[in-house]
Enzyme design. Sequence first.
Site, PDB file in Angstrom:
ATOM      1  N   CYS A 122      40.490  39.343  26.239  1.00 26.60           N
ATOM      2  CA  CYS A 122      41.281  38.135  26.020  1.00 26.60           C
ATOM      3  C   CYS A 122      40.547  36.986  26.695  1.00 26.60           C
ATOM      4  CB  CYS A 122      42.676  38.320  26.610  1.00 26.60           C
ATOM      5  SG  CYS A 122      43.746  36.878  26.423  1.00 26.60           S
ATOM      6  N   LEU A 123      40.473  35.849  26.011  1.00 29.96           N
ATOM      7  CA  LEU A 123      39.789  34.689  26.596  1.00 29.96           C
ATOM      8  C   LEU A 123      40.411  34.289  27.929  1.00 29.96           C
ATOM      9  CD1 LEU A 123      39.277  32.468  23.412  1.00 29.96           C
ATOM     10  CD2 LEU A 123      37.651  34.020  24.502  1.00 29.96           C
ATOM     11  N   GLU A 151      47.590  38.048  19.444  1.00 28.68           N
ATOM     12  CA  GLU A 151      47.748  36.589  19.470  1.00 28.68           C
ATOM     13  C   GLU A 151      49.215  36.176  19.348  1.00 28.68           C
ATOM     14  OE1 GLU A 151      45.320  35.063  20.522  1.00 28.68           O
ATOM     15  OE2 GLU A 151      43.753  36.509  20.081  1.00 28.68           O
ATOM     16  N   HIS A 178      51.025  36.248  22.555  1.00 31.30           N
ATOM     17  CA  HIS A 178      50.801  35.077  23.422  1.00 31.30           C
ATOM     18  C   HIS A 178      51.872  34.000  23.219  1.00 31.30           C
ATOM     19  CE1 HIS A 178      47.022  35.637  25.579  1.00 31.30           C
ATOM     20  NE2 HIS A 178      46.366  35.986  24.494  1.00 31.30           N
TER      21      HIS A 178
END
Length: 180
Positions: free
Chosen positions: A97-98, A141, A144
């Site tokens: 994950c970034l 995603e 998130h």
Amino acid sequence: MADLADDIVVAPDERLKTECARIEEITPEIRALAERMAEDMYATEGCGIAAPQVGELVQLVVIDCDYVDSDNRNPYVLINPEIVVADGEEHELSEGCLSFPGITVRVSRPSHVIVRARNLDGDLMQYEARDNLLAVCLQHEIDHLHGVTMIDHLSASQRMVALRDLAAAKAAGARPGETA
Ligand code: NI
């Protein structure tokens, strides 16, 4: 040139634990946000990015699991995405994950999903993925947008290890887009 990785919100951060607001209207600001997220995603070589990862608490995701180089970009922009089906055998895969530079964790998720979302033209789109990176990426995603990150799928003890590893990786200078 500014490093686009600096745009990424890195854990621990309350913005990554917050329920994001639905987007009521596709404004020029939303279009600009989608463009900024796509730039950040390609710069950090991620396959997906969610708005809270750039500090914007709205239900917007950009995904591109297909690109192999800068000539072949095909980003999906998902506005207010909803998982309408999540089934199939659970598969455990390594995820990065970034917002968690320098670590990967093993996460178990359903292998088949159907997702509905608006695109930037306001059209209602449906995406189906099975047994592939897109199936994982869609779930990761969309999580998130509801304040859920990959470590929330771990047991308490696994989560403690992951957070310790994250702290060590950050201390060693790991940047968004770098995984172990
Ligand atoms: Ni992520």
